[in-house]
Scaffold this active site. Structure first.
Site, short mmCIF file in Angstrom:
data_model
loop_
_atom_site.label_atom_id
_atom_site.label_comp_id
_atom_site.label_asym_id
_atom_site.label_seq_id
_atom_site.Cartn_x
_atom_site.Cartn_y
_atom_site.Cartn_z
N ASN A 152 44.05 28.63 44.93
CA ASN A 152 42.62 28.44 45.14
C ASN A 152 42.34 27.25 46.05
O ASN A 152 42.80 26.14 45.81
CB ASN A 152 41.92 28.22 43.80
CG ASN A 152 41.79 29.50 43.01
OD1 ASN A 152 42.79 30.15 42.69
ND2 ASN A 152 40.56 29.89 42.71
N TYR A 192 39.08 43.10 44.17
CA TYR A 192 39.43 42.15 45.22
C TYR A 192 40.93 41.98 45.35
O TYR A 192 41.51 42.20 46.41
CB TYR A 192 38.77 40.79 44.95
CG TYR A 192 39.42 39.67 45.71
CD1 TYR A 192 39.50 39.70 47.10
CD2 TYR A 192 39.99 38.58 45.05
CE1 TYR A 192 40.12 38.68 47.82
CE2 TYR A 192 40.61 37.55 45.75
CZ TYR A 192 40.67 37.61 47.13
OH TYR A 192 41.29 36.60 47.84
N THR A 241 46.48 35.87 49.00
CA THR A 241 46.10 35.09 47.83
C THR A 241 47.13 35.22 46.72
O THR A 241 47.85 36.22 46.65
CB THR A 241 44.73 35.57 47.29
OG1 THR A 241 44.44 34.97 46.03
CG2 THR A 241 44.74 37.09 47.09
N ASP A 242 47.18 34.23 45.85
CA ASP A 242 48.06 34.33 44.68
C ASP A 242 47.54 35.33 43.66
O ASP A 242 48.27 35.72 42.74
CB ASP A 242 48.26 32.95 44.04
CG ASP A 242 46.96 32.29 43.58
OD1 ASP A 242 45.87 32.84 43.83
OD2 ASP A 242 47.04 31.19 43.01
N GLU A 243 46.31 35.78 43.80
CA GLU A 243 45.74 36.70 42.83
C GLU A 243 46.41 38.08 42.86
O GLU A 243 46.25 38.88 41.93
CB GLU A 243 44.24 36.82 43.02
CG GLU A 243 43.51 35.51 42.75
CD GLU A 243 42.00 35.65 42.80
OE1 GLU A 243 41.48 36.62 42.22
OE2 GLU A 243 41.35 34.78 43.41
N LEU A 265 30.14 37.89 60.35
CA LEU A 265 29.00 37.08 59.91
C LEU A 265 28.21 37.76 58.80
O LEU A 265 26.98 37.90 58.86
CB LEU A 265 28.07 36.72 61.09
CG LEU A 265 28.64 35.73 62.11
CD1 LEU A 265 27.59 35.42 63.18
CD2 LEU A 265 29.13 34.44 61.46
#
Length: 332
Positions: A177, A148, A121-123, A35
């Site tokens: 995304n 990241y 992620t694709d990043e 959180l």
């Protein structure tokens, strides 16, 4: 699988997955979420308490993780620090959560023999030229360009190593995304939508020619469930819905859908290291597991997303002022 541990299940993509499970399965879910600013209890409101339990804790804390993994049939690991701008400002939390947190979960999965699915992620693949006919595949070399994406790449490699070295029954998915309900207003699409709702002109990095391959969070959720239940341990699956759009077109479409002039936005200085283009080839997922997206047209999903933010101001309003203050400090 009757009992799932979903890390980061109070965040954007994770909470959408929990909602999907409540609607389409009979599983019981334990959500483990720290959180931080990106996690929100309100994203889980209205879900049946007998089927969804929220545990507030850190995935890097082995004492918290171990008993939750012990009673779970599978772990679905969404928890991550994920905003590129934040990683450029302070990379350390990305190492703590994305690398050490993933390691801690993998060690618990190894100890208890628990099925593990890792959301990535694709990043991690870097970016493509705007005119490159190629798309990312499961065999594309990693080439991350930000704190990241580099920490997400590191977490992927940890998963692969734990599969090979220790026999952990794990799969990985790299997704394009996401957009949809419950996304923090710091992110591109909800920021533009909520700005228009507030009578503020949207802001666009540079010329807005950077391309993203958009997928609705509901489609991501159905793909993850397909991989978790039918995927082959040790394999990586790319998740995408053929939704390539450049940022300028997305802003103009949002404005048009919301009854504004398509050019009613302002340009701001481009982000450092801003990747040019992402594009996903999800052939393996579609052919081997029979998955198809519900929202085959980006416009359809975007229209539904705009309606959600219009109807759920109480959810996003508390985040908005702090987010815009932070962007103002950055001149964006």
């Amino acid at each position: 699988m009757k009992n799932l541990l979903v890390t980061g299940g109070a965040g954007f993509i994770g909470s959408n997955f929990v909602h999907y499970l409540m609607k389409h399965t009979d599983v019981v879910v334990t959500v483990l979420d720290k959180l931080t600013y990106a996690g929100n209890r309100a994203s889980l409101e209205g879900l049946p308490p007998e089927r969804v339990e929220l545990v507030v804790g850190d995935i890097a804390d082995a004492a918290t993780v171990a008993p939750l993994v012990e009673r779970a049939d599978a772990i679905v690991h969404y928890a991550a620090e994920s905003h590129n701008d934040n990683s450029l400002h302070d990379p350390r939390p990305f190492l703590d959560t994305n690398v050490i947190g993933t390691y801690t979960l993998l060690e618990a999965a190894r100890r208890y023999g628990t099925r593990f699915h890792h959301i990535s992620t694709d990043e991690v693949y870097g970016d493509l030229e705007l005119d490159d006919p190629q798309r990312f595949t499961e065999g594309t070399p990693y080439n991350p360009s930000s704190p990241y994406s580099s920490t997400k790449a590191a977490s992927d490699l940890l998963v692969r190593a734990w599969v090979r070295s220790f026999g952990v029954r794990a799969t990985i998915s790299n997704c394009s995304n996401n957009y949809g309900p419950y996304q923090h207003v710091e992110k591109f699409i909800p920021r533009q939508i909520t700005n228009v709702l507030d009578g503020v002109r949207p802001r666009l990095y540079g010329e807005g020619l950077n391309v993203r391959d958009w997928i609705h969070a509901d489609d991501h959720s159905s793909a993850v469930w397909a991989i978790l239940t039918r995927g082959e341990p040790g394999q990586t699956y790319l998740i995408g819905a053929d939704g390539e759009r450049n940022n300028r077109d997305v802003v103009e479409l949002i404005l048009t859908e919301m009854g504004q002039a398509a050019d009613a936005y302002d340009h701001v200085v481009d982000r450092a290291g801003h990747d040019l283009r992402y594009a996903i080839d999800s052939s393996r997922l579609r052919t081997e597991l029979g998955w198809t997206p519900e929202f085959e047209h980006f416009e359809q999903g975007l229209r539904k997303t705009i309606a959600w933010y219009r109807d759920n101001e109480a959810w996003w309003r508390p985040q908005k002022r702090a987010t815009e203050s932070r962007y103002a400090e950055l001149g964006q």
